[in-house]
Design a protein around this motif. Structure first.
Motif, short mmCIF file in Angstrom:
data_model
loop_
_atom_site.label_atom_id
_atom_site.label_comp_id
_atom_site.label_asym_id
_atom_site.label_seq_id
_atom_site.Cartn_x
_atom_site.Cartn_y
_atom_site.Cartn_z
N SER A 317 0.81 -1.22 0.00
CA SER A 317 0.00 0.00 0.00
C SER A 317 0.85 1.27 0.00
N GLU A 318 2.07 1.18 0.55
CA GLU A 318 2.93 2.36 0.62
C GLU A 318 3.43 2.78 -0.75
N ASN A 319 3.33 1.88 -1.71
CA ASN A 319 3.85 2.18 -3.05
C ASN A 319 2.80 1.94 -4.14
N THR A 320 1.54 2.11 -3.79
CA THR A 320 0.47 1.87 -4.76
C THR A 320 -0.49 3.06 -4.79
N TYR A 321 -0.68 3.61 -5.97
CA TYR A 321 -1.71 4.64 -6.15
C TYR A 321 -3.05 3.94 -6.31
N ILE A 322 -4.04 4.40 -5.56
CA ILE A 322 -5.37 3.80 -5.60
C ILE A 322 -6.36 4.86 -6.06
N ILE A 323 -7.10 4.53 -7.09
CA ILE A 323 -8.18 5.40 -7.59
C ILE A 323 -9.48 4.62 -7.46
N PHE A 324 -10.39 5.13 -6.67
CA PHE A 324 -11.70 4.49 -6.46
C PHE A 324 -12.78 5.42 -6.98
N THR A 325 -13.63 4.91 -7.90
CA THR A 325 -14.69 5.75 -8.45
C THR A 325 -15.79 4.88 -9.05
N SER A 326 -16.71 5.51 -9.76
CA SER A 326 -17.82 4.81 -10.41
C SER A 326 -17.90 5.21 -11.87
N ASP A 327 -18.51 4.36 -12.69
CA ASP A 327 -18.58 4.62 -14.13
C ASP A 327 -19.64 5.64 -14.50
N ASN A 328 -20.60 5.88 -13.63
CA ASN A 328 -21.66 6.88 -13.85
C ASN A 328 -22.42 7.07 -12.55
N GLY A 329 -23.41 7.95 -12.58
CA GLY A 329 -24.21 8.19 -11.39
C GLY A 329 -25.08 7.00 -11.06
N GLY A 330 -25.73 7.05 -9.91
CA GLY A 330 -26.54 5.94 -9.45
C GLY A 330 -27.76 5.70 -10.33
N MET A 331 -28.12 4.42 -10.49
CA MET A 331 -29.31 4.03 -11.25
C MET A 331 -30.50 4.08 -10.30
N GLU A 332 -31.36 5.06 -10.48
CA GLU A 332 -32.46 5.26 -9.53
C GLU A 332 -33.59 4.25 -9.73
N LYS A 333 -33.81 3.82 -10.97
CA LYS A 333 -34.87 2.85 -11.24
C LYS A 333 -34.36 1.82 -12.25
N ALA A 334 -34.74 0.55 -12.04
CA ALA A 334 -34.32 -0.51 -12.97
C ALA A 334 -35.19 -1.73 -12.80
N HIS A 335 -35.72 -2.22 -13.93
CA HIS A 335 -36.41 -3.51 -13.96
C HIS A 335 -37.51 -3.63 -12.90
N GLY A 336 -38.34 -2.61 -12.81
CA GLY A 336 -39.45 -2.66 -11.88
C GLY A 336 -39.12 -2.25 -10.46
N ASP A 337 -37.88 -1.86 -10.21
CA ASP A 337 -37.45 -1.47 -8.87
C ASP A 337 -37.17 0.03 -8.78
N ILE A 338 -37.49 0.61 -7.63
CA ILE A 338 -36.83 1.84 -7.21
C ILE A 338 -35.55 1.38 -6.52
N VAL A 339 -34.41 1.76 -7.06
CA VAL A 339 -33.13 1.21 -6.60
C VAL A 339 -32.50 2.08 -5.52
N THR A 340 -32.29 3.36 -5.85
CA THR A 340 -31.65 4.27 -4.91
C THR A 340 -32.14 5.68 -5.22
N ASP A 341 -31.57 6.66 -4.56
CA ASP A 341 -31.95 8.06 -4.77
C ASP A 341 -30.68 8.90 -4.70
N ASN A 342 -30.44 9.69 -5.75
CA ASN A 342 -29.24 10.53 -5.80
C ASN A 342 -29.45 11.90 -5.17
N PHE A 343 -30.61 12.12 -4.56
CA PHE A 343 -30.91 13.41 -3.94
C PHE A 343 -29.77 13.84 -3.01
N PRO A 344 -29.37 15.11 -3.05
CA PRO A 344 -30.03 16.25 -3.68
C PRO A 344 -29.77 16.43 -5.16
#
Length: 637
Positions: A317-344
């Protein structure tokens, strides 16, 4: 003798510099330390993880999701509050991060792609059509992985790829610069017969057996760990692309599921097909987020507890650059589900508003201060030049990069936006997104302001052509939140600013040769200029030259594109685009590219209506009948 000695030293010095430039074990990386070997890189890209899905990003209302390992990582480096993905969907963001090329420039602006333009479901009810867009990165792309591979790094990919028209279509990671690649979905594989069954057990024969902490075995995480264990003695670049937290929304941990039902105060579901409770109240998704955090924690823990074979007395870990992220914003609805909420934040994945593009971003590593909160505006496009710079690797020859180098920002003062420079060496104040699909938008951020250009505004009540929002008020390094909700449209109040930013947006898109959506001439309701759309009369071919005859009915033809495929009828049938010549005698001519099997012509008139010949059925119809585009195109017999 003294002169000969000096010459010898110079020669040896030149040879030493040449070797060092190619050998990552002695490379002159940015944070040079005479004892430390060349740094490693872990690029950890999650799938559909929203800005408000990580506990460390809590604002306004507390999140129910528990992410202790990701939160701990935030304290070990820089947490960016205004970080963005290159696009509001998965594939274009992934391609942009790995290639360093903006989705608009690459003509890779949405998932799948590589198909002739047509409507999705119904020609009579859809006003606007997507443009042609590429299904993938070019197979010979100088990816970040290839650039590091050529400098002696061992490059590994674990997890999701999705940089082609299908998860397993060409080109695959091994074609794009990765030495090692694995793509097992692990515990995210669908439960059978549905998500209220098939939970993991402690049975040793269970492929998802629960570990001592009650979490299912996840091969995707194990693949990442295996790469680290097998290549810790090498300078490595690991692209760990999680399948979590993408749909299907489910969990193999019944204990976690029950925990969140109780925590949220919701009853244990009896209907496995739908979840309709609004907000961040989906127990399936809550469990998925905590599972993601657990598996990320396994990888981070390995780096923190494992001795570095190349640097005795130190941990990886002392010699490793770590980049943590996501490919896009949260999916609020999918396949009949309310999944999450990006509010605000407004909207979510598949929309270019803040909820679709703003993402969590944590960066840590050698020389980077810990526990820093930054409001500097950054983007996934910045990873390629930043990683090269941190590792002391020159940008590959003739390689165009659309992002900015963040290395000086990270190593000096992560809160100082003046350290992020554009291609002219000035402070970067501008960022652009182009999404000519679904929500049909291009957006431009300049300083604290954001412009949204809507393409589907004609005959569409409630959708203005332009939206202008002031997200923040920045003054002398102090950033105050104003309207990150994008609730107060200032376009009519500030017409000059709207006009100026729209002009700037056009200039950027023009320089990138971006493709735009077009109007559908078959739309049954009123649409201005619909009656002036040109007609394509016939097509003929002599040798390799194709001639199309057309008739103008009031609107001038301004663009003609040949849409062609070289593998018509194949499982992964893929289509490409090339410009055709518009002649003065009512014809269009174009030479068929080599190995063309089928082709179509697209005409776009001065009012931006698109006409296809032959006419292509809606995508939904093709899926239903299981036919290919080539079934309706002209065959190059």
């Amino acid at each position: 003798m003294k002169f000969k000695y000096i010459i010898t030293c110079i020669i040896l010095g030149v040879l030493s510099f040449s070797c060092n430039a190619q050998n990552p074990k002695t490379v002159n990386y940015k944070t040079q330390n005479t004892d430390r070997p060349a740094p490693n890189v872990l690029l950890l890209l999650t799938d559909d993880l929203g800005w408000q899905d990580v506990k460390a990003y809590d604002i306004d209302e507390p999140s129910p999701y528990e992410t202790p390992n990701i939160d701990a990582l935030a304290k070990k480096g820089v947490q960016f509050w205004q970080a963005y993905s290159p696009a509001p969907t998965c594939a274009p963001s992934r391609c942009a991060i790995m290639s360093g090329t903006h989705p608009a420039r690459a003509q890779k602006t949405h998932v799948v792609g590589g198909a002739p333009p047509t409507v999705y479901a119904n020609k009579e009810t859809q006003r606007v059509m997507d443009p042609w867009y590429s299904g993938r990165m070019p197979e010979n792309e100088m990816t970040l992985a290839r650039a590091l591979q050529q400098k002696g790094y061992t490059t590994g990919h674990a997890g999701k790829w999705h940089m082609a028209i299908n998860h397993f279509a060409y080109p695959q990671p091994e074609d794009q610069g990765f030495d090692v690649t694995t793509a097992n979905r692990g515990a995210t594989s669908p439960q059978e017969p549905h998500r209220l069954t098939d939970f993991a057990t402690t049975d040793p024969s269970d492929p998802y057996r629960l570990d001592e902490n009650g979490f299912p075995f996840h091969q995707n995480s194990q693949d990442a760990l295996n790469f680290l264990k097998e290549h810790k003695q090498d300078p490595f670049f690991l692209y760990y692309a999680t399948f979590l937290v993408h749909a299907p929304i489910h969990t193999r941990s019944k204990a976690l599921f029950e925990k969140y039902c109780e925590k949220l105060g919701v009853p244990y579901p009896t209907d496995p097909n739908h979840w309709n409770v609004k907000g961040q109240n989906n127990p399936y998704y809550c469990a998925m987020v905590e599972m993601l955090d657990y598996y990320v924690g396994q990888v981070l823990n390995y780096l923190e507890t494992t001795d570095d074979p190349r640097w005795p007395g130190h941990k990886l870990s002392e010699n490793t650059y770590i980049i943590f992220t996501s490919d896009n914003g949260g999916m609020e609805k999918a396949h009949g589900d309310i999944v999450t909420d990006n509010f605000p934040l407004d909207k979510g994945k598949i929309n270019a508003k803040e909820g679709g593009t703003r993402v969590p971003l944590l960066i840590s590593g050698p020389g980077i201060k810990q526990g820093v909160q930054s409001d500097v505006v950054v983007n996934g496009l910045d990873f390629y030049p930043t990683i090269l710079s941190l590792l002391g690797v020159d940008t590959p020859e003739n390689k165009h990069l659309d992002g900015a180098d963040l290395s000086t920002l990270l190593l000096q003062d992560p809160t100082n936006s003046k350290l992020v420079l554009d291609k002219n060496g000035k402070e970067r104040t501008t960022m652009m997104w182009h999404f000519p699909h679904a929500s049909y938008q291009s957006t431009l951020r300049v300083g604290d302001y954001k412009l949204i250009r809507n393409y589907d505004y004609k005959n569409n009540p409630g959708t203005p052509e332009f939206e202008l929002y002031k997200l923040y008020n920045s003054n002398n390094g102090v950033v105050e939140r104003v309207d990150i909700e994008e609730a107060n449209n200032l376009a009519t109040s500030y017409p000059e600013k709207t006009k100026e930013m729209n002009k700037q947006l056009t200039s950027i898109l023009t320089e990138m040769n971006a493709s735009y959506p077009s109007y559908n001439p078959y739309y049954k309701k009123d649409m201005e200029h619909k009656e002036t759309v040109p007609t394509i009369l016939s097509a003929s071919k002599e040798n390799n030259l194709v001639t199309f005859k057309y008739q103008e009915n009031g609107a001038k033809v301004v663009k003609a594109n040949l849409i062609y495929t070289t593998n018509g009828g194949h499982r992964y049938e893929e289509w490409f685009k090339t410009e055709a010549k518009i002649n003065t005698n009512g014809t269009i001519t174009v030479s068929l590219p080599k190995e063309t099997t089928h082709y179509i012509i697209n005409l776009i008139d001065t009012h931006n209506f698109l006409v296809s010949y032959p006419e292509i059925p809606p995508i939904k119809s093709l899926k239903k009948t299981k036919k290919k585009y080539s079934n309706y195109a002209i065959s190059n017999d």
